[in-house]
Write a protein that holds these residues in place. Structure first.
Motif, PDB file in Angstrom:
ATOM      1  N   LYS A  65      -6.238  -9.202  -5.793  1.00 24.15           N
ATOM      2  CA  LYS A  65      -7.385  -8.304  -6.058  1.00 24.15           C
ATOM      3  C   LYS A  65      -6.739  -6.784  -5.999  1.00 24.15           C
ATOM      4  N   LEU A  66      -6.991  -6.170  -7.290  1.00 18.07           N
ATOM      5  CA  LEU A  66      -6.526  -4.839  -7.140  1.00 18.07           C
ATOM      6  C   LEU A  66      -7.714  -4.083  -7.504  1.00 18.07           C
ATOM      7  N   ALA A  67      -7.818  -2.989  -6.670  1.00 15.24           N
ATOM      8  CA  ALA A  67      -8.835  -1.833  -7.043  1.00 15.24           C
ATOM      9  C   ALA A  67      -8.203  -0.540  -6.750  1.00 15.24           C
ATOM     10  N   SER A  68      -8.881   0.297  -7.158  1.00 18.47           N
ATOM     11  CA  SER A  68      -8.735   1.872  -6.908  1.00 18.47           C
ATOM     12  C   SER A  68      -9.862   2.846  -6.728  1.00 18.47           C
ATOM     13  N   THR A  69      -9.609   3.758  -5.855  1.00 21.65           N
ATOM     14  CA  THR A  69     -10.740   4.466  -5.661  1.00 21.65           C
ATOM     15  C   THR A  69     -10.853   5.631  -6.999  1.00 21.65           C
ATOM     16  N   ASN A  70      -9.697   5.799  -7.751  1.00 17.60           N
ATOM     17  CA  ASN A  70      -9.813   6.525  -8.707  1.00 17.60           C
ATOM     18  C   ASN A  70     -10.286   5.864 -10.178  1.00 17.60           C
ATOM     19  N   PHE A  71     -10.529   4.686 -10.052  1.00 15.80           N
ATOM     20  CA  PHE A  71     -11.357   3.986 -11.469  1.00 15.80           C
ATOM     21  C   PHE A  71     -12.268   3.084 -10.953  1.00 15.80           C
ATOM     22  N   ASP A  72     -13.163   2.780 -11.743  1.00 18.77           N
ATOM     23  CA  ASP A  72     -14.218   1.716 -11.276  1.00 18.77           C
ATOM     24  C   ASP A  72     -13.897   0.410 -11.945  1.00 18.77           C
ATOM     25  N   LEU A  73     -13.114  -0.235 -11.053  1.00 19.89           N
ATOM     26  CA  LEU A  73     -12.614  -1.604 -11.671  1.00 19.89           C
ATOM     27  C   LEU A  73     -11.901  -2.437 -10.290  1.00 19.89           C
ATOM     28  N   ILE A  74     -12.365  -3.727 -10.266  1.00 15.15           N
ATOM     29  CA  ILE A  74     -11.655  -4.540  -9.581  1.00 15.15           C
ATOM     30  C   ILE A  74     -11.045  -5.494 -10.366  1.00 15.15           C
ATOM     31  N   ALA A  75      -9.752  -5.844 -10.273  1.00 15.93           N
ATOM     32  CA  ALA A  75      -9.165  -6.795 -11.020  1.00 15.93           C
ATOM     33  C   ALA A  75      -9.013  -7.942 -10.127  1.00 15.93           C
ATOM     34  N   VAL A  76      -9.451  -9.027 -10.554  1.00 14.52           N
ATOM     35  CA  VAL A  76      -9.412 -10.245  -9.537  1.00 14.52           C
ATOM     36  C   VAL A  76      -8.628 -11.375 -10.556  1.00 14.52           C
ATOM     37  N   LEU A  77      -7.422 -11.588 -10.100  1.00 11.71           N
ATOM     38  CA  LEU A  77      -6.412 -12.251 -11.198  1.00 11.71           C
ATOM     39  C   LEU A  77      -5.821 -13.488 -10.529  1.00 11.71           C
ATOM     40  N   PRO A  94       1.334  -2.198 -10.473  1.00  7.87           N
ATOM     41  CA  PRO A  94       1.636  -3.132  -9.578  1.00  7.87           C
ATOM     42  C   PRO A  94       2.184  -4.619 -10.188  1.00  7.87           C
ATOM     43  N   LEU A  95       1.400  -4.975 -11.248  1.00 11.08           N
ATOM     44  CA  LEU A  95       1.931  -6.499 -11.971  1.00 11.08           C
ATOM     45  C   LEU A  95       3.189  -6.335 -12.375  1.00 11.08           C
ATOM     46  N   GLY A  96       3.752  -5.234 -12.708  1.00 13.18           N
ATOM     47  CA  GLY A  96       5.233  -5.159 -13.202  1.00 13.18           C
ATOM     48  C   GLY A  96       6.040  -5.469 -11.898  1.00 13.18           C
ATOM     49  N   VAL A  97       5.692  -4.921 -10.938  1.00 13.04           N
ATOM     50  CA  VAL A  97       6.538  -5.066  -9.547  1.00 13.04           C
ATOM     51  C   VAL A  97       6.256  -6.302  -9.206  1.00 13.04           C
ATOM     52  N   MET A  98       4.861  -7.164  -9.110  1.00 13.00           N
ATOM     53  CA  MET A  98       4.812  -8.547  -8.720  1.00 13.00           C
ATOM     54  C   MET A  98       5.663  -9.553  -9.709  1.00 13.00           C
ATOM     55  N   GLN A  99       5.725  -9.081 -11.095  1.00  9.53           N
ATOM     56  CA  GLN A  99       6.624 -10.010 -11.746  1.00  9.53           C
ATOM     57  C   GLN A  99       8.040  -9.975 -11.370  1.00  9.53           C
ATOM     58  N   GLN A 100       8.586  -8.604 -10.855  1.00 13.16           N
ATOM     59  CA  GLN A 100      10.010  -8.593 -10.477  1.00 13.16           C
ATOM     60  C   GLN A 100      10.107  -9.412  -9.202  1.00 13.16           C
ATOM     61  N   VAL A 133       6.459   1.786  -6.460  1.00 13.36           N
ATOM     62  CA  VAL A 133       7.367   2.014  -5.088  1.00 13.36           C
ATOM     63  C   VAL A 133       6.456   1.563  -3.843  1.00 13.36           C
ATOM     64  N   VAL A 134       5.052   2.139  -3.934  1.00 16.16           N
ATOM     65  CA  VAL A 134       4.294   2.039  -2.765  1.00 16.16           C
ATOM     66  C   VAL A 134       4.201   0.458  -2.888  1.00 16.16           C
ATOM     67  N   THR A 135       3.580  -0.061  -3.826  1.00 18.91           N
ATOM     68  CA  THR A 135       3.423  -1.642  -4.248  1.00 18.91           C
ATOM     69  C   THR A 135       4.684  -2.496  -3.695  1.00 18.91           C
ATOM     70  N   ALA A 136       5.693  -2.041  -4.213  1.00 24.59           N
ATOM     71  CA  ALA A 136       7.136  -2.898  -3.874  1.00 24.59           C
ATOM     72  C   ALA A 136       7.053  -2.854  -2.452  1.00 24.59           C
ATOM     73  N   PHE A 137       7.301  -1.498  -1.735  1.00 27.41           N
ATOM     74  CA  PHE A 137       7.357  -1.316  -0.366  1.00 27.41           C
ATOM     75  C   PHE A 137       6.382  -2.086   0.670  1.00 27.41           C
TER      76      PHE A 137
END
Ligand code: GLA
Length: 393
Positions: A65-77, A94-100, A133-137
């Motif tokens: 589940k990915l959400a941001s305070t900058n956009f109105d959206l929660i992605a549930v994948l 973030p998806l690109g990082v997860m794929q790696q 980078v924050v996602t990978a970290f």
């Protein structure tokens, strides 16, 4: 600020026994050395004080589940859905990082996360590298994946290259990860040798001016520049044969060597110009860092102006609003140097300004830029800042 985010996190996802952890990665500004990184050259960026905060919690299921305070959206994948692009949303970073991580054989467990960023979008300040980078970290820390920081930098760059589709070099991800307070990094993008160089405190400000120009086609133009410089290198290698076969990167060719072999490019004047920018920009970083070490801020500023001219005339990545800002900066007393920063095609200029002149610089630039372009500029006086980290409250 993070406690307010913590409350928002709980509002979105509810309470659980798992801890919510908080991470932060800055954006970056490049002081000099653009379009050299993917040619194995020198760059001189620093991390800035704006960036992306990421709150994350493990869920032990297979949903993400990915959400941001900058956009109105929660992605549930579901796991399968994380392998496809998510429109042209920020979630692709973030998806690109997860794929790696998956490519490395890691089976990521479910998590829920909330991002909150204050790096202006599409402003050439690496908001995307900051998210990567924050996602990978964070994933590395949350799931004890045991990557070192440099491996996370490289993984984040691959995410951008392979998933997002921009053939960027390593500068942004490196700067966002490795920043140090009050320092800029002289980074050799071929060897990844990095020297942290102290920036003289006290008399000068680094002022970013956002053109607020909408960037268009910047990704395809960027990838085109990458191709053009590869072509320049290939032409040099072919023409020089055995003699100079050791060239593996365009930045290994000096300005004078390129000049000597100018005839190779007779039928390809644009490719020659691209190569001239890259080789001269690499040299300018070298000279600029030497000037800084000698505390010669005037010389540093002059090299910034030269860099802008080269990016405008030889590399053709500037724009009317960027040129307008640099022309205005040149005419204001107390400004030592100005140039576009990052990929170009819009975004920001970086300006080196005597601290006593900063307020005047902002007011005078705002008015003249508006007259000149009909756009209104934003200003950020930045402080070179530490790189990615966990925030413990
Ligand atoms: C973008 C890319 C970097 C670098 C700069 C230009 O920011 O992501 O890798 O090439 O442009 O210097």
């Amino acid at each position: 600020m993070t406690s307010a985010l913590h409350t928002q996190f709980l509002q979105k996802y509810g309470a659980s026994d798992e801890p919510v952890r908080t991470f932060f990665a800055p954006g970056r500004v490049n002081l000099i050395g653009d379009h050299t990184d993917y040619n194995g050259g020198l760059v001189f960026p620093c991390a800035i004080d704006q960036g992306n905060t990421m709150l994350i919690r493990a869920t032990h299921d297979n949903t993400f589940k990915l959400a941001s305070t900058n956009f109105d959206l929660i992605a549930v994948l579901s796991k399968d859905q994380t392998h496809q692009k998510y429109g042209d949303q920020w979630i692709n970073y973030p998806l690109g990082v997860m794929q790696q991580f998956t490519n490395d054989g890691i089976n990521l467990q479910g998590f829920e996360c909330l991002y909150s960023g204050n790096v202006p979008n599409a402003a050439g300040l690496s908001s995307s590298a900051s998210i990567e980078v924050v996602t990978a970290f964070a994933l590395n820390a949350l799931f004890n994946l045991d990557y070192d920081l440099l491996s996370l930098v490289k993984l984040s760059q691959r995410a951008e290259n392979e998933f997002v589709g921009v053939q960027c070099g390593i500068m942004d991800q490196f700067a966002v990860a490795m920043g140090r307070a009050d320092h800029a990094m002289k980074l050799d993008c071929e060897t990844l040798d990095c020297e942290q160089v102290p920036l003289p405190a006290g008399d000068h400000d680094i002022v970013l001016v956002n053109t607020n120009q909408r960037r268009e086609l910047s990704e395809s133009h960027y990838n085109q520049r990458v191709r053009e410089t590869r072509e320049a290198l290939a032409m040099l290698k072919e023409a020089l044969g055995d003699e100079d076969e050791h060239y593996t990167q365009l930045c290994e060719v000096s300005v004078s060597q390129l000049e000597t072999h100018k005839a190779i490019f007779d039928q390809h004047p644009v490719i020659y110009q691209r190569a001239r920018h890259v080789t001269s920009e690499h040299q300018r970083v070298f000279d600029a860092v030497a000037a800084l070490r000698a505390n010669d801020m005037h010389a540093f500023g002059q090299l910034m102006y030269q860099s802008h001219a080269s990016l405008r005339d030889d590399y053709a990545v500037s724009s009317k609003p960027l040129d307008s800002l640099v022309t205005i900066a040149m005419s204001i007393e107390g400004v030592l140097g100005a140039r576009l920063t990052g990929a170009g095609f819009g975004g920001c200029t970086v300006n080196l300004v005597h601290r006593s002149a900063t307020e005047h610089f902002k007011a005078a630039t705002a008015a003249r830029y508006q007259d000149d372009t009909g756009l209104s500029a934003d200003f950020y006086v930045i402080r070179p800042s530490p790189g990615v980290r966990e925030i413990n409250e």
